[in-house]
Design a protein around this motif. Sequence first.
Motif, PDB file in Angstrom:
ATOM      1  N   SER A   9      21.789 -46.887  -4.052  1.00 25.75           N
ATOM      2  CA  SER A   9      20.546 -46.188  -4.556  1.00 25.75           C
ATOM      3  C   SER A   9      18.591 -47.033  -3.312  1.00 25.75           C
ATOM      4  O   SER A   9      18.477 -48.253  -3.365  1.00 25.75           O
ATOM      5  N   LYS A  10      18.122 -45.768  -3.433  1.00 28.38           N
ATOM      6  CA  LYS A  10      16.936 -46.098  -2.402  1.00 28.38           C
ATOM      7  C   LYS A  10      16.044 -45.164  -2.968  1.00 28.38           C
ATOM      8  O   LYS A  10      16.366 -43.807  -2.856  1.00 28.38           O
ATOM      9  N   ARG A  11      15.050 -45.508  -3.507  1.00 27.18           N
ATOM     10  CA  ARG A  11      13.661 -45.040  -3.703  1.00 27.18           C
ATOM     11  C   ARG A  11      12.558 -45.197  -3.029  1.00 27.18           C
ATOM     12  O   ARG A  11      12.362 -46.886  -3.093  1.00 27.18           O
ATOM     13  N   THR A  16       9.884 -40.646  -4.166  1.00 25.92           N
ATOM     14  CA  THR A  16      11.218 -39.856  -2.933  1.00 25.92           C
ATOM     15  C   THR A  16      12.715 -40.491  -3.747  1.00 25.92           C
ATOM     16  O   THR A  16      12.528 -42.028  -3.107  1.00 25.92           O
ATOM     17  N   GLN A  17      13.091 -40.237  -4.363  1.00 20.37           N
ATOM     18  CA  GLN A  17      14.834 -40.411  -4.602  1.00 20.37           C
ATOM     19  C   GLN A  17      15.743 -40.234  -3.408  1.00 20.37           C
ATOM     20  O   GLN A  17      16.595 -39.316  -3.588  1.00 20.37           O
ATOM     21  N   ALA A  18      15.397 -41.504  -2.064  1.00 22.53           N
ATOM     22  CA  ALA A  18      15.993 -41.025  -1.249  1.00 22.53           C
ATOM     23  C   ALA A  18      17.782 -41.157  -1.295  1.00 22.53           C
ATOM     24  O   ALA A  18      18.690 -40.498  -1.062  1.00 22.53           O
ATOM     25  N   LEU A  19      18.372 -41.952  -2.132  1.00 21.53           N
ATOM     26  CA  LEU A  19      19.608 -42.139  -2.738  1.00 21.53           C
ATOM     27  C   LEU A  19      20.103 -42.687  -3.922  1.00 21.53           C
ATOM     28  O   LEU A  19      19.118 -43.217  -4.370  1.00 21.53           O
ATOM     29  N   GLY A  40      19.367 -37.747   2.479  1.00 20.18           N
ATOM     30  CA  GLY A  40      19.044 -39.070   2.378  1.00 20.18           C
ATOM     31  C   GLY A  40      20.488 -39.511   3.927  1.00 20.18           C
ATOM     32  O   GLY A  40      20.369 -40.544   3.697  1.00 20.18           O
ATOM     33  N   THR A  43      19.122 -42.269   5.691  1.00 15.40           N
ATOM     34  CA  THR A  43      18.308 -43.196   4.939  1.00 15.40           C
ATOM     35  C   THR A  43      19.949 -43.738   4.756  1.00 15.40           C
ATOM     36  O   THR A  43      19.909 -44.965   4.931  1.00 15.40           O
ATOM     37  N   LYS A 208      20.265 -34.038  -2.203  1.00 20.34           N
ATOM     38  CA  LYS A 208      19.037 -35.330  -2.832  1.00 20.34           C
ATOM     39  C   LYS A 208      19.678 -36.140  -3.084  1.00 20.34           C
ATOM     40  O   LYS A 208      19.418 -36.820  -4.128  1.00 20.34           O
ATOM     41  N   GLY A 209      19.741 -37.135  -2.899  1.00 17.12           N
ATOM     42  CA  GLY A 209      20.640 -38.428  -2.437  1.00 17.12           C
ATOM     43  C   GLY A 209      21.882 -38.566  -3.279  1.00 17.12           C
ATOM     44  O   GLY A 209      22.488 -39.776  -3.931  1.00 17.12           O
ATOM     45  N   ARG A 210      22.760 -37.480  -3.754  1.00 17.43           N
ATOM     46  CA  ARG A 210      23.708 -37.946  -4.402  1.00 17.43           C
ATOM     47  C   ARG A 210      24.788 -37.930  -3.809  1.00 17.43           C
ATOM     48  O   ARG A 210      24.563 -35.637  -2.734  1.00 17.43           O
TER      49      ARG A 210
END
Length: 224
Positions: A9-11, A16-19, A40, A43, A208-210
């Motif tokens: 995970s990365k915010r 912004t929640q990139a991952l 993402g 990222t 959206k990071g998912r």
Amino acid sequence: MELRIQNLSKRYPNGTQALADVTLTVRPGMFGLLGPNGAGKSTLMRTLATLQEADSGSATLGNIDVLRDKDAVRRVLGYLPQDFGLYPKVSAEDLLEHLATLKGISQAKERKARVSALLNQTNLYAARKKPLGSFSGGMRQRFGIAQALLGNPQLLIVDEPTAGLDPEERVRFHNLLADIGQDVIVILSTHIVADVHELCSQMAVLDKGRVLLAGEPQEAISRL
Ligand code: ADP
Ligand code: ADP
């Protein structure tokens, strides 16, 4: 050697929640990472390339802890970033020679042989004396692969390499990627479904990071 990414995970500081909890297993061969702009992809690739930090989760490449042992990752990594910069006045051959020296290939004879082989492999031998600033987009990307392959990587990360290439150069670039050994893990990020369809034996879709879905392209694309 497998790349195992778990709950990454990365915010960003702006929120912004990139991952978001990315879990993926990547085997040797070509892995296509599909997703729209902002999904993402960059990222994730920059994180795997040890250029930025994740907030949580883990990633291992064989025995290497990717998020902690950056030096070990860099020894087995080849990376072609999206915004790959070149020294416009330097020739392809001279820059590869210089990079080979930095990589620790200290013997001139060995260095020349390695550089020639890469120039041939990427179809740039005839252009080896030309300044990089005179290269077309496709030549630039092929040069990017040449520099990424210098250290004989086990993990090769290429971020949106065919964006902006004309159809002929895109095919050339695909052929070059398809020629890279089957024991190398190649991660190709793209927003073009056909790139993945034509080249990859494994894929995932990020949005959206998912991870929306992951699997073999034939089967996964039919579920898109
Ligand atoms: P792309 O969406 O084409 O993959 P990137 O997201 O990688 O492009 O953006 C290029 C550069 O801009 C990167 O260095 C990235 O960190 C930065 N960037 C992208 N979006 C933002 C943002 N919302 N705020 C700050 N920097 C950003
Ligand atoms: P992609 O490569 O799939 O286009 P990115 O990883 O570049 O996606 O971006 C994912 C999201 O994070 C986007 O919403 C982007 O704007 C944002 N982002 C990227 N880099 C930064 C940054 N340095 N600061 C803030 N937001 C960023």
